[in-house]
Design a protein around this motif. Structure first.
Motif, short mmCIF file in Angstrom:
data_model
loop_
_atom_site.label_atom_id
_atom_site.label_comp_id
_atom_site.label_asym_id
_atom_site.label_seq_id
_atom_site.Cartn_x
_atom_site.Cartn_y
_atom_site.Cartn_z
N TRP A 176 42.13 27.38 -8.01
CA TRP A 176 43.05 27.90 -6.89
C TRP A 176 43.07 29.17 -6.79
CZ3 TRP A 176 47.44 30.43 -5.71
CH2 TRP A 176 48.33 30.32 -4.86
N ASN A 207 38.97 26.78 -3.95
CA ASN A 207 40.00 26.76 -2.96
C ASN A 207 40.39 28.22 -2.95
OD1 ASN A 207 41.99 25.55 -1.11
ND2 ASN A 207 43.49 26.42 -2.60
N GLU A 208 40.22 28.95 -1.66
CA GLU A 208 40.76 29.90 -1.33
C GLU A 208 40.46 31.19 -2.48
OE1 GLU A 208 44.92 29.64 -0.37
OE2 GLU A 208 44.64 28.95 1.41
N TYR A 237 47.13 29.55 8.15
CA TYR A 237 48.67 29.39 8.32
C TYR A 237 49.18 30.09 9.58
CZ TYR A 237 48.71 26.43 4.31
OH TYR A 237 48.62 25.45 3.33
N LYS A 270 56.30 22.34 2.49
CA LYS A 270 55.34 22.08 3.97
C LYS A 270 54.91 20.59 3.79
CE LYS A 270 53.60 26.92 3.78
NZ LYS A 270 53.90 27.33 2.32
N GLU A 296 43.36 23.11 5.47
CA GLU A 296 45.06 23.47 5.37
C GLU A 296 45.57 24.13 6.73
OE1 GLU A 296 46.31 25.07 1.71
OE2 GLU A 296 44.89 24.25 0.75
N TRP A 353 48.48 20.56 5.46
CA TRP A 353 49.23 20.94 4.16
C TRP A 353 50.67 20.75 4.48
CZ3 TRP A 353 47.76 21.71 -0.21
CH2 TRP A 353 48.71 22.14 -1.59
N HIS A 378 45.18 19.82 -6.09
CA HIS A 378 43.94 20.86 -6.23
C HIS A 378 43.18 20.43 -7.58
CE1 HIS A 378 44.70 23.34 -2.76
NE2 HIS A 378 45.79 23.49 -3.12
N TYR A 412 52.30 32.07 7.82
CA TYR A 412 52.34 33.21 7.24
C TYR A 412 51.91 34.45 8.00
CZ TYR A 412 52.28 30.92 2.84
OH TYR A 412 52.58 30.04 1.90
N ASN A 450 57.18 23.86 -2.71
CA ASN A 450 56.64 24.25 -1.60
C ASN A 450 56.95 22.93 -0.67
OD1 ASN A 450 54.49 24.00 0.40
ND2 ASN A 450 53.29 25.26 -0.80
N ASP A 485 50.15 27.53 -6.93
CA ASP A 485 51.33 27.19 -6.22
C ASP A 485 51.72 25.85 -6.37
OD1 ASP A 485 53.31 27.14 -4.14
OD2 ASP A 485 51.93 27.19 -2.55
N ASN A 501 41.17 27.10 5.72
CA ASN A 501 42.89 27.05 5.47
C ASN A 501 43.28 28.25 6.01
OD1 ASN A 501 42.09 25.13 3.58
ND2 ASN A 501 43.03 26.21 1.60
N ARG A 534 59.54 30.21 -1.49
CA ARG A 534 59.49 28.93 -1.70
C ARG A 534 61.26 28.46 -2.08
NH1 ARG A 534 55.08 29.79 0.02
NH2 ARG A 534 53.03 29.02 -1.12
C1 ADA Z 1 47.22 27.63 0.29
C2 ADA Z 1 47.05 26.64 -0.89
C3 ADA Z 1 47.94 25.75 -1.26
C4 ADA Z 1 49.23 26.17 -0.65
C5 ADA Z 1 49.30 26.78 0.56
C6 ADA Z 1 50.62 27.34 0.96
O1 ADA Z 1 46.56 27.35 1.38
O2 ADA Z 1 45.68 26.25 -1.05
O3 ADA Z 1 47.66 25.06 -2.51
O4 ADA Z 1 49.67 27.12 -1.72
O5 ADA Z 1 48.40 27.76 0.48
O6 ADA Z 1 51.76 26.76 1.02
O7 ADA Z 1 50.80 28.61 1.28
#
Ligand code: ADA
Length: 568
Positions: free
Chosen positions: A342, A384-385, A437, A544, A473, A518, A317, A441, A542, A142, A435, A537
């Motif tokens: 990632w 991560n994830e 959302y 956020k 996150e 995040w 990351h 999401y 991104n 991402d 993490n 996106r």
């Molecule tokens: C994940 C990831 C981030 C970013 C985020 C998102 O948690 O680790 O890099 O992609 O989601 O904005 O969806």
């Protein structure tokens, strides 16, 4: 620039940054037909360091490119070339000879040219930012898949016997530090030699000598001593100690700070005191510079973080530049440092690939040896994830965590899970990062409370009950400038609402020891017409960030600042 201070007073060093010849090589002709003709076919100039994806004509370019510069040596000398960061594959040629290959865009590597004759030399680097299912990052991440020489290149002249490395370890008892230094001295000479080796920092001088250094070998030495009345490094109290090692005609300078980091029950203690972490995730990225982030803007980002009321930042990351980490040391700001692992869309095949695992383990090794002395770093992040419900993730975790612990017992090991409720790797870590959302999401913000209850049940099952938990996150997208009365998705208002409500839940929960929103600022993302990923996106960013990509504050920034600056 590489560091905020000089690492050598005796060893001659020069930065080779500047205007280099540059040409892309989409058909990969450079290796077979020779780069001379490739450059002759119409090379341009490029500034090193930079990313080609910020320049006209190469905005989306993924593939090979060639860089060329020249350097002079006035006398025969041993030359070390230090590369701070090249995305991602680098083949280095000097005077037509291939002298080495390195994979990994965010860690330093170096190559030595022993006894190079005096004169003008050609330095050519083939850089390739192609990523695939076995690279770190893989071809789905991402953020934009930048390419280029993103950090400085340095030339060092080494004497025949030179200092390869120094490692500083210490144990603290009250205000006394028992310090151990491990020094590696290497020889490029054909004869054994004897020399004095000494080390000093404010209030302590150590020496060994004369020491015999065997011809062509690396010799390991240890020096130790006690330092009384030390000042500890702490959040907002950045006491630093500079260590200088001298061996014959060579020197090496590095810096550290004395502090302890440990877990006690569900808490993280810094210097024996409970720590509550308030921070953000930050990419070292800017729309004009890509990952070749300039030092001036780092200082500004740090001012913005301080203003926001943060005591920690996650280097999401990938290993960030040394200059940035030096600044964090100097300002008493903590760092979570990790490799570009990632895993959101990663297949089991990738997780189990031996090449992929080996690359990850190497990167962890390079990150830890480069950054071992920074007091700001309290966590090494393993991944991560990735899909931590799987056996493949478990095996990979063992390899990664094993590597980290074999190199550093003084810091905590963490990671970020997106499967907190079904995760089977919890027990391998000191601290768990979650993490999630909700409000973006999945479901509404209230979903966090149910998820946390279920997480704690799973943690119990996995033998990880009571480990410190950080919300590593959470967030929502808000397009800068899109404000209104109604909190529509993608508006600044909607983002601010999600982030502030989530923060309230986490700050009211005594089992959570920190929050990392995040994220800091909007970043450019690879949204491609041939792929389903990241289609939400907007602007190919991104969105956020609490700030826009140009570091303008959104509503969420202002509200988080009030929260982070208030008592919990
Ligand atoms: C994940 C990831 C981030 C970013 C985020 C998102 O948690 O680790 O890099 O992609 O989601 O904005 O969806």
């Amino acid at each position: 620039v590489i560091r905020t201070f000089q690492q050598h007073n005796l060893r001659p060093t020069r930065i080779l940054d500047g205007l280099w010849d540059f040409i892309t090589d989409p058909d990969n002709k450079g290796v077979s037909e020779g780069w001379a003709s490739t450059f002759a076919a119409g090379s341009k100039k490029s500034v090193v360091p930079s990313c080609w994806n910020n320049e006209l004509g190469t905005y989306d370019y993924i593939g090979a490119a060639w860089y060329r510069t020249y350097f002079d040596t006035l006398q025969d000398a041993n030359i070390r070339l230090v590369f701070e960061g090249i995305l991602h594959h680098a083949d280095v040629y000097v005077d037509g000879q291939h002298i080495g290959y390195h994979f990994g865009g965010f860690t330093q590597f170096s190559m030595i040219l022993p006894h190079l004759t005096a004169g003008k030399h050609e330095l050519v680097i083939r850089v390739d930012n192609t990523v695939d299912w076995q690279t770190l990052p893989t071809d789905i991440a991402d953020w934009h898949s930048y390419g280029g020489i993103i950090r400085s290149v340095e030339l060092q002249e080494l004497p025949d016997v030179y200092i390869e490395s120094m490692k500083i370890d210490y144990q603290l008892k009250d205000d006394t530090a028992d310090v151990q230094l491990q020094i590696q001295v290497s020889s490029l000479s054909q004869e054994d030699c004897q020399l004095e080796v000494s080390a000093s920092t404010e209030g302590l001088s150590l020496s060994a000598g004369p020491v015999t250094i065997a011809a062509g070998q690396t010799t390991n030495l240890s020096l130790s001593g006690s330092l009384a009345n030390i000042k500890r490094w702490d959040v907002g109290q950045p006491a630093l100690y500079t260590f200088t090692v001298q061996a014959g005609d060579d020197d090496l300078i590095d810096r550290t700070g004395f502090r302890t980091v440990e877990v006690q029950g569900s808490n993280i203690l810094l210097n024996g005191k409970k720590l509550y972490l308030q921070g953000v995730n930050r990419h070292e990225e800017h729309p004009e510079w890509g990952f070749a982030f300039p030092p001036k803007l780092m200082l500004k980002d740090l001012d913005i973080l301080t203003e926001l009321g943060c005591n920690i930042v996650r280097g999401s990351h990938y290993p960030q530049s040394q200059f940035w980490i030096d600044l964090l040391d100097e300002h008493g700001m903590l760092l979570w440092s990790e490799i570009p692992m990632w895993g959101c869309y990663m297949s089991k095949k990738t997780l189990a690939s031996p090449i992929f695992i080996e690359r990850g383990v190497n990167m962890l090794g390079e990150m830890i040896s480069r950054d071992y002395h920074h007091p700001s770093i309290i966590f090494w992040g393993a991944h991560n994830e990735i899909d931590t419900r799987t056996q493949e993730a478990l095996e990979l975790t063992k390899a990664f965590v094993g590597k980290i612990r074999s190199m550093d017992a003084s810091r905590l090991v963490t990671y970020a899970t997106m499967q907190p409720v079904e995760d089977i790797v919890l027990s391998y870590f000191d601290v768990i990062g979650i993490n999630k959302y909700y409000g973006w999401y999945e479901g509404s913000v209230d979903g966090f409370s149910t998820m946390l209850q279920d997480y704690f049940i799973n943690a119990e099952k996995q033998g990880a009950a009571g480990k410190p938990v950080i919300m590593s996150e959470f967030g929502a997208a808000g397009i800068f400038g899109d404000a209104g009365w109604e909190p529509r998705l993608f508006s600044e208002d909607y983002q601010a609402d999600v982030v502030t409500r989530a923060l309230k839940i986490f700050r009211d929960d005594p089992r959570i020891v920190g929050t990392l929103i995040w994220h800091f600022a909007d970043i450019r993302v690879d949204v491609r017409s041939d792929r389903p990923n990241f289609r939400d996106r907007a602007r190919s960013f991104n969105n956020k960030g609490l700030l826009s990509e140009y570091r303008k504050p959104k509503l969420a920034y202002r509200l988080v600042k009030e929260i982070y600056r208030s008592e919990r």
